[in-house]
Scaffold this motif. Sequence first.
Motif, PDB file in Angstrom:
ATOM      1  N   LEU A 217     -22.875 -19.286 -52.388  1.00  0.00           N
ATOM      2  CA  LEU A 217     -21.572 -19.188 -52.257  1.00  0.00           C
ATOM      3  C   LEU A 217     -20.971 -19.770 -51.098  1.00  0.00           C
ATOM      4  O   LEU A 217     -19.589 -20.001 -50.749  1.00  0.00           O
ATOM      5  CB  LEU A 217     -21.672 -17.600 -51.806  1.00  0.00           C
ATOM      6  N   SER A 218     -21.715 -20.248 -49.924  1.00  0.00           N
ATOM      7  CA  SER A 218     -21.247 -20.878 -48.923  1.00  0.00           C
ATOM      8  C   SER A 218     -20.823 -22.138 -49.085  1.00  0.00           C
ATOM      9  O   SER A 218     -19.712 -23.110 -48.472  1.00  0.00           O
ATOM     10  CB  SER A 218     -22.358 -21.020 -47.811  1.00  0.00           C
TER      11      SER A 218
ATOM     12  N   ASP B  63     -17.105 -21.632 -50.688  1.00  0.00           N
ATOM     13  CA  ASP B  63     -16.171 -21.228 -49.435  1.00  0.00           C
ATOM     14  C   ASP B  63     -15.713 -22.476 -48.815  1.00  0.00           C
ATOM     15  O   ASP B  63     -14.835 -22.643 -48.582  1.00  0.00           O
ATOM     16  CB  ASP B  63     -16.872 -20.198 -48.768  1.00  0.00           C
TER      17      ASP B  63
ATOM     18  N   ASP C  14     -21.990 -13.681 -58.377  1.00  0.00           N
ATOM     19  CA  ASP C  14     -21.548 -13.832 -57.025  1.00  0.00           C
ATOM     20  C   ASP C  14     -20.313 -14.514 -56.958  1.00  0.00           C
ATOM     21  O   ASP C  14     -19.601 -13.987 -56.074  1.00  0.00           O
ATOM     22  CB  ASP C  14     -22.832 -14.392 -56.281  1.00  0.00           C
ATOM     23  N   ILE C  15     -19.986 -15.435 -57.303  1.00  0.00           N
ATOM     24  CA  ILE C  15     -18.870 -16.465 -57.306  1.00  0.00           C
ATOM     25  C   ILE C  15     -17.632 -15.566 -57.866  1.00  0.00           C
ATOM     26  O   ILE C  15     -16.869 -15.587 -57.366  1.00  0.00           O
ATOM     27  CB  ILE C  15     -19.024 -17.785 -57.909  1.00  0.00           C
TER      28      ILE C  15
ATOM     29  N   LYS D   8     -17.275 -12.476 -58.281  1.00  0.00           N
ATOM     30  CA  LYS D   8     -16.807 -11.407 -57.600  1.00  0.00           C
ATOM     31  C   LYS D   8     -16.263 -11.626 -56.143  1.00  0.00           C
ATOM     32  O   LYS D   8     -15.993 -10.740 -55.456  1.00  0.00           O
ATOM     33  CB  LYS D   8     -17.647 -10.307 -57.778  1.00  0.00           C
ATOM     34  N   ASN D   9     -16.287 -12.936 -55.857  1.00  0.00           N
ATOM     35  CA  ASN D   9     -16.006 -13.468 -54.358  1.00  0.00           C
ATOM     36  C   ASN D   9     -14.545 -13.520 -54.202  1.00  0.00           C
ATOM     37  O   ASN D   9     -13.873 -14.683 -54.311  1.00  0.00           O
ATOM     38  CB  ASN D   9     -16.643 -14.720 -54.107  1.00  0.00           C
TER      39      ASN D   9
ATOM     40  N   LYS E  77     -10.821 -12.012 -49.456  1.00  0.00           N
ATOM     41  CA  LYS E  77     -11.041 -11.179 -48.169  1.00  0.00           C
ATOM     42  C   LYS E  77     -10.130 -11.369 -47.258  1.00  0.00           C
ATOM     43  O   LYS E  77      -9.632 -12.422 -46.992  1.00  0.00           O
ATOM     44  CB  LYS E  77     -12.339 -11.422 -47.673  1.00  0.00           C
TER      45      LYS E  77
ATOM     46  N   GLU F 176     -14.612 -12.691 -40.841  1.00  0.00           N
ATOM     47  CA  GLU F 176     -14.269 -12.200 -42.164  1.00  0.00           C
ATOM     48  C   GLU F 176     -14.559 -10.568 -42.267  1.00  0.00           C
ATOM     49  O   GLU F 176     -15.570 -10.229 -41.292  1.00  0.00           O
ATOM     50  CB  GLU F 176     -15.060 -12.669 -43.160  1.00  0.00           C
TER      51      GLU F 176
ATOM     52  N   GLU G 252     -10.867  -6.028 -49.034  1.00  0.00           N
ATOM     53  CA  GLU G 252     -10.655  -6.955 -50.203  1.00  0.00           C
ATOM     54  C   GLU G 252      -8.859  -6.954 -49.917  1.00  0.00           C
ATOM     55  O   GLU G 252      -8.249  -5.804 -49.799  1.00  0.00           O
ATOM     56  CB  GLU G 252     -11.165  -6.366 -51.567  1.00  0.00           C
TER      57      GLU G 252
END
Length: 198
Positions: A68-69, A72, A97-98, A100-101, A104, A113, A117
Amino acid sequence: KGTNFVNLRQAGDPVELGRAYSKQGADELVFLDITASHEGRKTFTELVKRIAANINIPFTVGGGINELSDVDRLLNAGADKISINSSAIRNPQLIDDIAKNGWKCYLNGGRIETDKELLAWTKEAQERGAGEILFTSMNHDGVKTGYANEALASLADQLSIPVIASGGAGLKEHFRDAFLVGKADAALAASVFHFGEI
């Protein structure tokens, strides 16, 4: 450019080629570093920043994206989409994971962060009496490739108070798109006016 993914040869600078294809009318570009996973490299953040600064159409980047990092990092550098293959086959959960990212909310000028949501928080703000929402996308800020119109449209559809678009203006057309595609009530811009570009 390769043949059957081998015998790679230089076809030119990716930024210059991207700019040329953009001017020729391409709708979208895809930059894939097909040897990144094999060589254990990450997709170059600096290259993504250079591409974002030089083209005015959406672009996707892929290669060496494992977590995920990485997603981002590349979106914050200006990419509109990311492409994954090797990492998704090794770990299909990465797709979940991606996906539902989502958007934010951040504190302290984008430095911290939160778990808030975007849509849920703006609805709560409206219910508490907020009169307008100023939505600034850090991913789009200063990149001049247009506003976050998809997120803006979601806000406009779910809120009854005005939504102001912020982050991403580079051309006059970007304002039009913020109103017609993003359904924004107003659009804020800084650098294009500060530096006399518009």
